[in-house]
Structures are given as structure tokens and as C-alpha cells.
Design an enzyme around this catalytic site. Structure first.
Site, mmCIF file in Angstrom:
data_model
loop_
_atom_site.group_PDB
_atom_site.id
_atom_site.type_symbol
_atom_site.label_atom_id
_atom_site.label_comp_id
_atom_site.label_asym_id
_atom_site.label_seq_id
_atom_site.Cartn_x
_atom_site.Cartn_y
_atom_site.Cartn_z
ATOM 1 N N ASN A 147 -0.058 9.985 -6.345
ATOM 2 C CA ASN A 147 -0.583 10.011 -5.042
ATOM 3 C C ASN A 147 -0.269 11.567 -4.512
ATOM 4 O O ASN A 147 0.244 11.579 -3.232
ATOM 5 C CB ASN A 147 -0.131 9.168 -3.845
ATOM 6 C CG ASN A 147 -0.681 8.016 -4.285
ATOM 7 O OD1 ASN A 147 -0.332 6.957 -4.983
ATOM 8 N ND2 ASN A 147 -1.987 7.561 -3.558
ATOM 9 N N GLU A 164 -9.885 9.984 -5.229
ATOM 10 C CA GLU A 164 -9.903 9.185 -3.927
ATOM 11 C C GLU A 164 -9.654 9.884 -2.861
ATOM 12 O O GLU A 164 -10.402 9.680 -1.745
ATOM 13 C CB GLU A 164 -8.745 8.212 -3.929
ATOM 14 C CG GLU A 164 -7.410 8.654 -3.837
ATOM 15 C CD GLU A 164 -6.359 7.450 -3.962
ATOM 16 O OE1 GLU A 164 -6.324 6.921 -5.037
ATOM 17 O OE2 GLU A 164 -5.677 7.411 -2.847
ATOM 18 N N GLY A 177 0.609 -1.115 0.254
ATOM 19 C CA GLY A 177 0.048 -0.088 -0.124
ATOM 20 C C GLY A 177 0.820 1.338 -0.174
ATOM 21 O O GLY A 177 0.354 2.422 0.032
ATOM 22 N N ASP A 213 0.488 6.446 -10.683
ATOM 23 C CA ASP A 213 -0.249 6.979 -9.584
ATOM 24 C C ASP A 213 0.784 7.638 -8.880
ATOM 25 O O ASP A 213 1.841 7.099 -8.291
ATOM 26 C CB ASP A 213 -0.834 5.907 -8.710
ATOM 27 C CG ASP A 213 -1.697 6.554 -7.746
ATOM 28 O OD1 ASP A 213 -1.572 8.085 -7.440
ATOM 29 O OD2 ASP A 213 -2.362 5.741 -7.052
ATOM 30 N N GLU A 233 -10.773 -0.903 -9.620
ATOM 31 C CA GLU A 233 -9.360 -1.094 -9.003
ATOM 32 C C GLU A 233 -9.436 -2.442 -8.163
ATOM 33 O O GLU A 233 -10.545 -2.651 -7.455
ATOM 34 C CB GLU A 233 -8.767 0.057 -7.995
ATOM 35 C CG GLU A 233 -7.554 -0.383 -7.732
ATOM 36 C CD GLU A 233 -6.809 0.968 -6.879
ATOM 37 O OE1 GLU A 233 -7.602 1.938 -6.739
ATOM 38 O OE2 GLU A 233 -5.710 0.945 -6.616
ATOM 39 N N ASP A 240 3.332 4.545 -1.195
ATOM 40 C CA ASP A 240 3.131 5.365 -2.319
ATOM 41 C C ASP A 240 4.080 6.400 -2.047
ATOM 42 O O ASP A 240 4.877 6.469 -0.869
ATOM 43 C CB ASP A 240 1.747 5.621 -2.835
ATOM 44 C CG ASP A 240 0.970 6.572 -1.920
ATOM 45 O OD1 ASP A 240 1.598 7.578 -1.120
ATOM 46 O OD2 ASP A 240 -0.202 6.314 -1.387
ATOM 47 N N ASP A 292 -14.597 7.280 -4.263
ATOM 48 C CA ASP A 292 -14.260 6.300 -3.367
ATOM 49 C C ASP A 292 -15.234 6.201 -2.428
ATOM 50 O O ASP A 292 -16.220 7.122 -1.956
ATOM 51 C CB ASP A 292 -13.029 7.157 -2.455
ATOM 52 C CG ASP A 292 -12.615 6.356 -1.205
ATOM 53 O OD1 ASP A 292 -11.390 6.044 -1.309
ATOM 54 O OD2 ASP A 292 -13.400 6.041 -0.245
ATOM 55 N N GLU A 306 -2.227 9.340 -12.180
ATOM 56 C CA GLU A 306 -3.572 9.675 -11.208
ATOM 57 C C GLU A 306 -2.947 10.384 -10.186
ATOM 58 O O GLU A 306 -1.639 10.374 -9.682
ATOM 59 C CB GLU A 306 -3.762 8.102 -10.603
ATOM 60 C CG GLU A 306 -4.582 7.779 -9.530
ATOM 61 C CD GLU A 306 -4.982 6.314 -9.058
ATOM 62 O OE1 GLU A 306 -4.988 5.631 -9.990
ATOM 63 O OE2 GLU A 306 -5.330 6.132 -7.761
ATOM 64 N N LYS A 340 2.981 2.781 -8.593
ATOM 65 C CA LYS A 340 3.276 3.957 -8.086
ATOM 66 C C LYS A 340 4.554 4.735 -8.526
ATOM 67 O O LYS A 340 5.468 4.072 -8.695
ATOM 68 C CB LYS A 340 3.349 3.607 -6.569
ATOM 69 C CG LYS A 340 2.168 3.040 -5.842
ATOM 70 C CD LYS A 340 1.110 4.098 -5.812
ATOM 71 C CE LYS A 340 -0.236 3.548 -5.259
ATOM 72 N NZ LYS A 340 -1.454 4.391 -5.121
ATOM 73 N N HIS A 371 -11.969 3.992 -7.016
ATOM 74 C CA HIS A 371 -10.722 3.890 -6.197
ATOM 75 C C HIS A 371 -10.996 2.779 -5.259
ATOM 76 O O HIS A 371 -12.166 2.601 -4.703
ATOM 77 C CB HIS A 371 -10.465 5.097 -5.343
ATOM 78 C CG HIS A 371 -9.443 4.845 -4.358
ATOM 79 N ND1 HIS A 371 -9.392 5.234 -2.771
ATOM 80 C CD2 HIS A 371 -7.925 4.441 -4.471
ATOM 81 C CE1 HIS A 371 -8.407 4.726 -2.324
ATOM 82 N NE2 HIS A 371 -7.724 4.125 -3.259
ATOM 83 N N ALA A 372 -10.276 1.795 -5.360
ATOM 84 C CA ALA A 372 -10.392 0.665 -4.068
ATOM 85 C C ALA A 372 -8.898 0.426 -3.615
ATOM 86 O O ALA A 372 -8.048 0.838 -3.764
ATOM 87 C CB ALA A 372 -11.092 -0.380 -4.890
ATOM 88 N N GLY A 373 -9.294 -0.884 -3.018
ATOM 89 C CA GLY A 373 -7.628 -1.311 -2.545
ATOM 90 C C GLY A 373 -7.829 -1.409 -1.006
ATOM 91 O O GLY A 373 -7.238 -2.278 -0.467
#
Ligand SMILES: C[C@H](O)[C@@H](O)[C@@H](O)[C@H](O)C(=O)O
Length: 768
Positions: free
Chosen positions: A566, A619, A340, A564, A700, A342, A642, A590, A536, A669-671
Site C-alpha cells: 500500500n 487501485e 481493511g 501488498d 480480489e 494496511d 478500481d 502490490e 499486507k 482491485h476490490a474489497g
């Protein structure tokens, strides 16, 4: 002397009985099959319309002896209501009988309603094909002398999907009601001229004010009073019913039927018309004993007034008072493996504030909002601060006016200062709202996406607070968008059930992963059938180029790469950085910059368009207003709602609707914890009910924490399979709560002991 029973049922347009095709007598009922037309001609009587349809009518008799002979049944021509596209169906029966139940069965295609309906009618949520209307009274209707004065009646309506709707108070308890209640019915012969004119309400109310205290008490206990004026051949009457349903009183009008000013006072009237005062359990029903020598039953059912104030298909209220809310701080130690991670969230511990609501009858709803570890305790506190908005409320009432509830919980005059509609307070709202939607779907015994898909457009839209977004989409436009996809909805549901929904993976390229691991994961997800891979970026351009090149090489030119950042960059930096990565053909960048920088995103989008790179974000978009601006300004080409950041499904639906209108694809957005579980429902609904397409849309997928859920998402061959269990898939397993509740869960206690994490601080301990 004739005894007459007249059932008056509004149907969407003129319906005239041309012919009784047959009738079948049984022990205590007679059924008729009739040929009807629905032409627009307003004159009473027959017409030359060739477009006849059949309708079934059924009359049940209480006692055999009183069954009238076939020939004694006359079905009268119908009269079109000219004020609204509503008309009435009159069935007159001759012969003395005790009315037990009248069923009207009609299977009328409401085509003409769709084509001709009045604007107000369009707002009605239920343009149902009415199949049955049952009227039941326990009372054996007797001769005039024997009549009693207080009987309860129940009315239920079935539509062709066999759902049953009870006509209840709440559809009437609204100011709009009076405005929309105008209807007029005339019938040529003996019985009736039934009229309701809302303009008279005021006049009548004034009269009420002037009438005796006793009358007021008995008759007009509620502030909204409706009058139904009934004219029989010998007498004219006014039936007044208060909305509290306590009583109905009949009065006569001596003058011209239009001259309501001349209505007599109650006592004069009552003596003239010999009416009874009835207690009604449902306010839109009036049962009136008519002129001398006749018994006239006038039953007026306002079906077409499912109205603006939507009669939501909400569960029965019984036992649904919310008596308990529990909130827990649940954390998973994902930072240990760099999962997870980033550019800005370098060591997230995937976490959530987990809400459980419990109703009086023990039903529960589960909702959560995703967090990254520290700070979850703040959201937990905020949920506690919001408890007062939900505790003691009946869930069915909340669902019936969901937008109203949403406004109340997001806009408290004091709480809103720490928002409004953003930050921890909105995350807490999301967790609560998610638990309510979960409860609703469970009560309906449907997975949430089915609950949404099965809603009529008006019902669905009624859950949304449109404040601040009507410049982009109005309620009416939203309904129109949904309606345009209604007809083919079922086919798409079938498609979803058979094929699922495409997913992309973020799993291959967390920033904390080694090049070797990235390579292994690319192979793993290729073998699992994935075609879209997200990596990422944002810390170091050289590293990014190396990692993304490696991923491009592993997945091949025919697959898709997304990157992405972030929120790592400034606007110009984002443009320059992405130009360098452009040769690797990323499909989107992203979150290139601050999640609040609408115009910055628009500038990046514009600059990267020639490179074929779209901008994805959402998100961390705070609310529907921010989404509105991103969508309007061209700042996002992929809208990443989200499920746990903005205020629950109510607000998310608003974003989907705006995106649809402005032609922007939604790729949720997910995860994070529970996000995959939730967003699959939303995207399923979108495909079935709104966008009607999967083109350019993906959900996602990150393979983390699913094992902790009672109903985990299932992704096979890179497609999310349809969630089948009731609810929003947000319930944790009990064991998970026991292990990962922070800070006292057994796993956390172990990890503190082993020195893997430092012990909780003062704020975190407050949750202990
Ligand atoms: C901290 C989180 O893992 C984020 O990096 C994650 O949600 C990410 O933005 C994503 O799109 O999946």
C-alpha cells in the site's frame, strides 16, 4: 399503365435475385422465396454465380381486390453500388393496389460484408442480419389526383436477434452523415435512377439560400439538408429533405443526371414532375409520386448507415429525464476490528459516497465510490457540484453519446482546475457514472456485464473518450480487438454462467490482525477452496517475514501468496525489502511505492523479475493516462483497475483495452464497499468479450459489507458466481442507509453516544 412499387433496401453487397422459388398468397400478402447471389459482379442482370442463398420477401396488400396475380410479380436484377459496398434490392410490382405495408425479409449472411466492407462500413455498428424491414403508412395510397400531402410513415428494422430498431432522427443528425451518404442506384427500365451525391449538397444549399423565403421556411429548416435525386423514365427529380423531417420537395433536373448545377428551381420542377410534398417522420425515407401515369414509390432506407455515429441500443427516451440526484455519506465502523487495515491506512472505516439518480418515470440508478471514512464528505460535496451536468438531461441521450457526456462532466472549463481527472473530483465522477450505468442496465433488464457483453464492439467503444490514449490504442484498434473475440463470445458467457470467475482473498492478512487470527483465517479460506492469499506488508520487515512465513506454511507450497505494501516504500527500499521476502515466493508485490511513480514501478518490476515477483498496482491510479504509462513502461504486470476511482466504466473500458493490447493481465482491485459487487461485472465482460481468458487473472475478494446490498456478490468455492439481477449490483438496502448514513444514521448516533468515535467535525456536519 403500370403502377409500380419499388422498394429499395440497401444490403451489404450485391444481391441479385436469380429465381423466385415459390410464392404464397394469403388474404392480404404475398410471400416469395427467392434465390439470390451476392457476387461482386457489378453489371446488372444475372450472373453465373453458384453461391446462391435464399431470401424471403413479403408484400402485403391493403385490399384483396388489388392483389396482383403471381405472374405480375417481377423481381428485377439488382445493381451493385460501386462507391460503397452497398447495393439495393428492387422489387417491382405491377397492378393497381394500395400499399399498406411492404416487408422485406432477408436472412442474408453478411459474410461478404465482413470480407469486403469499406472502411466506413466497418465503422458501422450494426452489421446486422436484416430480417424484416417494415414500412408502414396509414395512408391508403391513391391515384394521383386523390393523393394527399401529409402522411406520417414509420420504419422499423428487425434483425435476426429479433431486436427492433426504429430509424430515427438521431442517426442522421450528424455532420458525418452527409459525407457518408453517397449512394447511387440505377435501374434499367422505367423507374429509377436514385442518387445521392453529397458533393452536391453545397451547391444545393446555395440554391436554397437563393430560393424564396417561403421555400426556405418550408423545406430547409435545418442546416443539414440532404438531397436525393430521382430519375424516372420521363422526368428527373431531386428530392430534398431536411433533417428536421418537416418536408420533402421534389424537383426535376433537366440536364444530364450528373449535372446537378443545372437543377431547376423548385417551382419549375414541381410542375413538371407532379410530385407531392410529403411530410416524413423519418428523414431517410422518401416517398415520391413519380411521372405522369405512374405512381412511383421510392423508399430508400439507409440501413448500412448505422454509421460512425453509432445507433446505440439505448432505451426509449420517454420518461428518462433525470429529475433528481441524491448523494449520501455512508460509513461503516470497520476500524474497530482492524478490518481493511494496511501499512498506510491503519484504521479505515470502509465508506462510500452513494449516489441515487431518479428519472421522470421513477426509474433509479445507484452508484458509489469507495472511501475510507474522513473525506467522504468532500466527495459528497463534489457530487453536488457536478449535479448540474446531469440534472435535466435525458438518460437515453447520455447513453447515446456517452463519450460526449463523459468529456463534458470531466472537463468543465472551471471544474477541471480541481482535477483534472483525478482526486475527489474524479471519485465523484465515478459515483455518478456508476449510477448511470446501473440505470442503463436496469432499463435493459440485464446485469451490467450482460449489457456490456451484448453491445456491438462499435457501440461499446463509442462510450469511451479516447483523448490522450490514441498513441497506444485507437478506436479502430479497440474495435478490432473486440471483434476478434466476437465469434466465441457466447461460449464464454455460457462458461461464466456455469463456472463463475476465480477469486483470491485478502481477508487473511490485514495488518491489524494478530498472528492467531491470520492462522484461523488461512484455515477458513483454504476450506472455502481459495488458492490465492494476499497479506499486507510494509511496516516492519521482521513482522512481515514472520507473518508471511506463517501464511506460506499454512497454505502450503502449492498455493499462491501475494503481498501488498500500500505505497509504503521508496523505490530502492521496495526492491531490498522484497528481495528479503523473495524466499517465501510471493507472486506479486502490490503498490510497492507511490501510486504516481510510473518509472519507479518500472524499476522495481525490472529488479524483481529475476525473483519471479511481479508488480501489481492500479487501485490508486488516477486515470487512463496514468494507466497508459504504467502499461507502456513495464511498471505493472498485474493491472488492478478500481471500479470507483477512475471515471466510471467508460474510462475503465479504455484501461482494459490498453492492457489487452499491451498484454498485461487485469486483476481488479476490490474489497472496499461495493467494489466486489462492481468489479465482478467488469471481469466477466473482459473474459467474454475482450481477453477471452482467465489465465493469471483473479478478482480480489474481501468478505465485508456484502450483506448491505440488495444484490450482493456471491463467491462460492473461491469463484464469483454470475450476477443475475439487472444493474451494477450497487443498490444498498434501505435499512443500511438508515443505520450507516453519516453522521445521523442510527448506528453512528449510538457509537458517538458510546464514545466509540468522536463526533463529526464542521465539514462532516454539513452533510447532516
Ligand atoms: C484501505 C484498504 O483496505 C486497502 O488496504 C485495500 O483496498 C487494499 O489495498 C486491497 O488491495 O484490498
Amino acid at each position: 399503365m403500370l403502377n409500380e412499387s419499388v422498394e429499395l433496401v440497401p444490403v451489404p453487397n450485391t444481391m441479385k435475385i436469380h429465381q423466385i422459388i415459390n410464392n404464397v398468397d394469403s388474404a392480404n400478402s404475398i410471400s416469395y422465396r427467392c434465390l439470390c447471389c451476392f457476387c461482386e459482379k457489378s453489371r446488372p442482370g444475372f450472373c453465373d454465380c453458384l453461391n446462391l442463398k435464399s431470401a424471403d420477401l413479403q408484400t402485403e396488400m391493403l385490399n384483396e381486390k388489388s392483389i396482383p396475380s403471381k405472374t405480375s410479380i417481377t423481381v428485377l436484377a439488382d445493381i451493385k453500388n460501386t462507391q460503397e459496398n452497398r447495393s439495393y434490392f428492387n422489387l417491382r410490382q405491377y397492378g393497381p393496389f394500395n400499399l399498406k405495408q411492404i416487408n422485406l425479409k432477408t436472412d442474408i449472411a453478411r459474410k461478404s460484408l465482413k470480407e469486403n466492407s469499406h472502411d466506413r462500413m466497418k465503422k458501422c455498428s450494426k452489421k446486422r442480419k436484416i430480417k424484416d424491414i417494415h414500412l408502414k403508412t396509414n395512408k391508403k395510397l391513391k391515384t394521383e389526383e386523390e393523393s394527399s400531402t401529409d402522411e406520417d410513415m414509420t420504419i422499423s428494422v428487425h434483425d435476426t436477434s429479433d431486436e427492433e430498431y426504429h430509424i430515427t432522427d438521431d442517426i442522421l443528425s450528424d455532420d458525418d452523415y452527409l459525407d457518408h451518404m453517397d449512394y447511387q442506384l440505377k435501374e434499367q427500365k422505367n423507374v429509377t435512377n436514385l442518387r445521392k451525391i453529397s458533393d452536391t449538397s453545397k451547391i444545393e444549399r446555395e440554391k436554397i439560400e437563393q430560393s424564396s423565403h417561403e421555400d426556405k421556411k418550408n423545406t430547409y429548416t435545418s442546416k443539414e439538408t440532404r438531397e436525393i435525386n430521382i430519375f424516372s423514365n420521363e422526368n428527373q427529380g431531386v428530392v430534398k429533405t431536411n433533417l428536421a423531417g418537416q418536408s420533402v420537395i421534389a424537383t426535376t433536373l433537366q440536364d444530364d443526371e450528373n449535372n446537378f448545377d443545372n437543377a431547376n428551381n423548385d417551382s419549375e420542377v414541381t410542375s413538371k414532375i407532379n410530385t407531392d410534398i410529403w411530410r416524413l417522420s423519418f428523414k431517410d425515407t422518401v416517398l415520391l409520386r413519380g411521372a405522369e401515369g405512374t405512381i412511383t414509390y421510392v423508399i430508400c432506407i439507409i440501413i448500412s448507415r448505422w454509421r460512425d455515429r453509432i445507433k446505440m441500443p439505448v432505451p426509449d427516451r420517454a420518461g428518462l429525464k433525470i429529475v433528481h440526484i441524491d448523494v449520501k455519506d455512508i460509513r461503516f465502523p470497520t476500524s474497530l476490528g482492524g478490518h481493511g487495515s494496511d501499512a498506510l491506512h491503519t484504521d479505515p472505516n470502509y465508506s462510500c459516497a452513494y449516489v441515487t439518480i431518479t428519472s421522470e418515470n421513477g426509474k433509479q440508478g445507484y452508484g458509489l465510490t469507495f472511501t475510507c471514512g474522513r473525506g467522504t464528505e468532500v466527495v459528497v460535496f463534489t457530487v453536488r457540484a457536478l449535479k448540474k451536468f446531469i440534472l435535466g438531461k435525458n438518460a437515453a441521450d447520455i447513453f447515446a453519446d456517452f463519450a460526449g457526456f463523459w468529456r463534458a462532466i470531466t472537463n468543465d472549463s472551471q471544474m477541471r482546475w480541481i482535477g483534472p481527472e483525478k482526486g475527489a473530483v474524479h471519485l465523484a465522477v465515478a459515483a455518478i457514472l456508476n449510477s448511470l450505468w446501473d440505470l442503463w442496465a436496469r432499463l435493459e433488464n440485464k446485469p451490467l456485464w450482460r449489457l456490456l457483453v451484448d453491445m456491438e464492439p462499435e457501440e461499446l467503444v463509442s462510450t469511451i473518450d479516447f483523448r490522450y490514449i490514441t498513441d497506444v490504442i485507437t478506436k479502430e484498434e479497440a474495435i478490432k480487438l473486440l471483434k476478434s473475440k466476437q465469434a466465441s463470445k457466447i461460449e464464454r458467457v455460457k462458461y461464466l454462467l456455469e463456472n463463475g470467475y476465480p477469486a483470491y482473498t485478502t481477508q487473511v492478512g490485514w495488518l491489524g490482525y494478530s498472528d492467531e487470527l491470520v492462522k484461523q483465517l488461512c484455515n477458513k479460506y483454504l476450506n472455502l477452496g481459495f488458492t490465492h492469499f494476499k497479506v499486507k506488508v510494509g511496516l516492519n520487515l521482521e513482522d512481515d517475514y514472520r507473518r508471511c512465513s506463517a501464511v506460506r506454511k499454512h497454505i502450503g507450497e502449492d498455493k499462491f501468496l501475494m503481498v501488498d505494501a500500500n505505497q509504503a516504500w521508496g523505490v530502492n527500499e521496495a526492491i531490498e525489502w522484497m528481495k528479503k521476502l523473495a524466499p517465501l515466493k510471493p507472486m506479486w508485490i502490490e503498490e510497492p511505492t507511490s501510486p504516481d511513480d510510473v518509472l519507479g514501478h518500472a524499476a522495481i518490476s525490472k529488479a524483481l523479475k529475476p525473483y519471479g515477483i511481479g508488480v501489481a498496482t492500479g487501485e490508486m491510479c488516477a486515470n487512463r493516462v496514468m494507466f497508459k504509462q504504467f502499461l507502456q513502461s513495464g511498471g505493472m504486470q498485474f493491472c488492478q483497475i478500481d471500479s470507483a476511482r477512475i471515471g466510471g466504466i467508460n474510462e475503465i473500458l479504455a484501461v482494459y483495452l490498453m492492457a489487452e493490447k499491451l498484454n498485461v493481465k487485469v486483476c481488479p482491485h476490490a474489497g472496499g464497499v461495493g467494489l466486489c459487487e462492481m468489479v465482478q461485472h467488469l471481469q466477466y465482460w473482459d473474459f467474454a468479450s475482450l481477453s477471452g481468458t482467465m489465465e493469471g487473472r483473479l478478482i480480489e475478494y474481501v468478505d465485508q459489507q456484502h450483506e448491505h446490498f440488495y444484490d450482493p456478490c456471491v463467491v462460492e468455492n473461491a469463484r464469483y458466481l454470475a450476477p443475475k439481477l439487472p444493474g451494477y449490483s450497487t443498490q444498498f438496502l434501505p435499512e443500511t442507509l438508515q443505520k450507516y448514513a453519516y453522521p445521523n444514521g442510527s448506528e453512528w448516533q449510538r457509537m458517538f453516544k458510546e464514545g466509540l468515535f468522536s463526533p463529526p467535525d464542521e465539514a462532516e456536519l454539513a452533510n447532516a
